[in-house]
Motif scaffolding. Structure first.
Motif, mmCIF file in Angstrom:
data_model
loop_
_atom_site.group_PDB
_atom_site.id
_atom_site.type_symbol
_atom_site.label_atom_id
_atom_site.label_comp_id
_atom_site.label_asym_id
_atom_site.label_seq_id
_atom_site.Cartn_x
_atom_site.Cartn_y
_atom_site.Cartn_z
ATOM 1 N N PHE A 1 0.704 -1.252 0.074
ATOM 2 C CA PHE A 1 -0.159 -0.070 -0.003
ATOM 3 C C PHE A 1 0.779 1.133 0.078
ATOM 4 O O PHE A 1 1.856 1.175 0.533
ATOM 5 C CB PHE A 1 -1.021 0.100 1.385
ATOM 6 N N LYS A 2 0.412 2.330 -0.617
ATOM 7 C CA LYS A 2 1.077 3.597 -0.376
ATOM 8 C C LYS A 2 0.146 4.461 0.301
ATOM 9 O O LYS A 2 -1.043 4.682 -0.248
ATOM 10 C CB LYS A 2 1.571 4.148 -1.827
ATOM 11 N N TRP A 3 0.591 5.101 1.371
ATOM 12 C CA TRP A 3 -0.381 6.111 2.019
ATOM 13 C C TRP A 3 0.154 7.265 2.107
ATOM 14 O O TRP A 3 1.196 7.699 2.770
ATOM 15 C CB TRP A 3 -0.338 5.423 3.517
ATOM 16 N N LYS A 4 -0.324 8.347 1.209
ATOM 17 C CA LYS A 4 0.445 9.675 0.953
ATOM 18 C C LYS A 4 -0.295 10.556 1.878
ATOM 19 O O LYS A 4 -1.313 10.402 2.255
ATOM 20 C CB LYS A 4 0.074 9.858 -0.568
ATOM 21 N N ARG A 5 0.400 11.648 2.081
ATOM 22 C CA ARG A 5 -0.053 12.850 2.690
ATOM 23 C C ARG A 5 -1.302 13.325 1.786
ATOM 24 O O ARG A 5 -1.271 13.340 0.551
ATOM 25 C CB ARG A 5 0.869 13.811 2.795
ATOM 26 N N ALA A 6 -2.142 14.211 2.440
ATOM 27 C CA ALA A 6 -3.358 14.745 1.731
ATOM 28 C C ALA A 6 -2.627 15.776 0.744
ATOM 29 O O ALA A 6 -1.640 16.666 0.906
ATOM 30 C CB ALA A 6 -4.341 15.426 2.374
#
Length: 538
Positions: A400-405
């Protein structure tokens, strides 16, 4: 050549990916070698006919028609091949060779590839143009310039070949970079008349494993202890491979980009191996520099000594795919990571280092770390299951990639340019800016995505009604339309008058309701530059 022209004509009018795949596959099924191989090269962007430059083609067209009329027509149409194909004079009498299917795609590709000069290429091109109809001329010029723009990417072209050949896309990708156009060995493998091309012993590309975008709600049902986390760096995902006495550097698209990074190739310390990492350039503080600095080295045929010294290339390593001829991809991530750590420890180099793991015990803790990373060039975090092998493509679940908003600004439209392909009649590329203290607009970026087809029509209509100046295909507009743009970060940029550039901007909303005077100001944008005070931008 006629069959290839018909294929391009149908592709440009077909928005459906499935239909494009079928059309390309049908062309492969009914076209002999080597024509279909040259067509695959053209669609995949691996055909480089260096002698047929757009400037030489414009000069050729100018010798056959009124140059002023051509310039005006080209400005309106916005596509060189389409304009030239329509304006090329019809022969006074149609000879036996006109529309002759004997003018083969292979003849065109081989002749232009071997042309000793632009003049020789243009003589051949003129003869073929005289023997083709409008669609044929258009396809020939598209082929010659390399700018097909028919809605087919290299990935889609290879996917179409794989679907037609009934092969796994990753199997095709595995052998692709060991072959050259017109790919006769590839088609022999596909039709059962030849063996699978063997990439062993060659520094060949391996399909990247990609991550699925995720938010906290997607991760909540999962056990954090099953995953390991890494920082997601703001560079270019790259693969570096050494085998058979060669070293190559590949981008995620599979394009070989080593020519622009000779310092990295020269520094390779790991022997015969293949690694996956993030290509960055290092700043004076020995930290990855903003992406805008990396852009100065991308797509260069040669890199000067000044750039090599001021922006040294660096590969931050994520994974070890092969070592000593052994394929490590089937092994679990934790085992590959341990092998990578041992490799880096045994061969230390200032050009290569490990992307550090992020320690966490809960998703809430990782969320806090993600929101406040230790470096400005971190976009978020990557999550990888401990037990997962390295799988080609984007399997759902292991990574998974969990990017900043994303960040947003309200900006003012300043310039618009015509698009390409089916957008060539619309102003679809938008340069926008923010207000400076002296109440003048300064550009901060350009976007050409994020709006619907209906919104494109409305934007085009507004631009035509509010044009103040024309510069070829570009129009300046009165400062009256506000766009809300989303983007990943703001970076210093000497190329922009504002001194800033937005990273990956896209249009989030068209603010028909908002007065232009209420759009954001330069100091607001400058305040979003991570690690830099707003006062540093003037």
């Amino acid at each position: 050549m006629r069959r290839f022209a018909d294929l391009l004509d149908r592709l440009i009018l077909t928005p459906s990916r499935t239909t494009k795949l079928r059309l390309i596959g049908d062309y492969f099924a009914h076209t002999p070698d080597p024509d279909r191989g040259w067509a695959l090269a053209a669609l995949a962007g691996t055909l480089d006919l260096r002698a047929a430059r757009p400037s030489a083609i414009r000069e050729l067209i100018g010798s056959r028609t009124d140059p002023v009329l051509f310039a005006l027509s080209y400005d309106y149409v916005g596509d060189l091949a389409e304009t030239a194909a329509l304006m090329w004079p019809e022969p006074a009498a149609t000879g036996a060779g006109r529309n002759d299917p004997g003018v083969r795609l292979s003849e065109v590709a081989e002749t232009l590839a071997a042309a000793p000069s632009a003049a020789a290429a243009m003589r051949s091109l003129a003869g073929w143009l005289d023997g083709l109809d409008t669609t044929g001329r258009w396809a020939l010029l598209k082929l010659a310039t390399g700018g097909l723009r028919v809605g087919v990417s290299a990935g889609l072209a290879k996917a179409a070949f794989a679907a037609w050949a009934k092969l796994a896309p990753e199997a095709v990708e595995e052998v692709w970079h060991g072959l050259e156009p017109p790919y006769e060995a590839l088609f022999a493998w596909a039709t059962g008349t030849g063996p699978r091309p063997d990439p062993r012993g060659l520094p060949h590309f391996r399909s990247f494993m990609l991550a699925t975008p995720a938010e906290l709600a997607d991760l909540a049902p999962l056990d954090p202890s099953d995953f390991r986390a890494e920082w997601k760096w703001d560079g270019i995902r790259a693969q570096m491979v050494a085998a058979g006495g060669e070293i190559r550097l590949y981008a995620r698209s599979g394009d070989e980009i080593g020519r622009g990074f000779p310092d990295l190739l020269d520094a390779w310390p790991f022997g015969e191996a293949a690694v996956d990492g993030e290509l960055v350039v290092m700043g004076p503080n020995d930290q990855p520099a903003p992406f805008a600095e990396l852009q100065k080295r991308i797509n260069r045929r040669t890199v000067g000594a000044g750039l090599l010294k001021s922006l040294p290339a660096h590969l931050r390593l994520y994974d070890l795919l092969a070592k000593g001829g052994v394929d490590l991809r089937p092994r679990p991530f934790t085992e590959r990571r341990a092998a990578l750590e041992a490799l880096v420890a045994a061969h230390p180099s200032p050009r290569f280092d490990l992307s550090p793991l992020v320690a966490f015990s809960s998703w809430a803790e990782l969320d806090r770390l993600r929101a406040d990373p230790p470096a400005a060039t971190i976009e978020g975090v990557m999550l990888k299951r401990r037990d997962t092998p390295y799988l080609a493509g984007r399997p759902k679940g292991p990574w998974f990639k969990w990017k900043r908003a994303p960040l947003t600004l309200d900006v003012v439209l300043m310039y618009a340019q015509r698009g390409h392909g089916r957008r060539s009649s619309y102003f679809s590329d938008y340069t926008f800016g923010v207000w400076r203290d002296d109440d003048t607009l300064v550009p901060v970026g350009k976007a050409y995505s994020g709006f619907t087809d209906q919104e494109l029509v409305e934007l085009d209509r507004w631009i035509r009604r509010n044009t103040t100046e024309r510069f070829g295909p570009v129009r300046a507009v009165a400062p009256g339309l506000v766009l809300e743009v989303a983007f990943d970060s703001v970076q210093p940029s000497p190329r922009h008058k504002s001194g800033l550039a937005l990273r990956f901007p896209r249009i989030a909303r068209i603010r028909w309701d908002k007065p232009a005077a209420e759009a954001d100001r330069l100091e607001t944008a400058a305040g979003l530059v991570a690690g830099s005070p707003a006062a540093s931008v003037t």
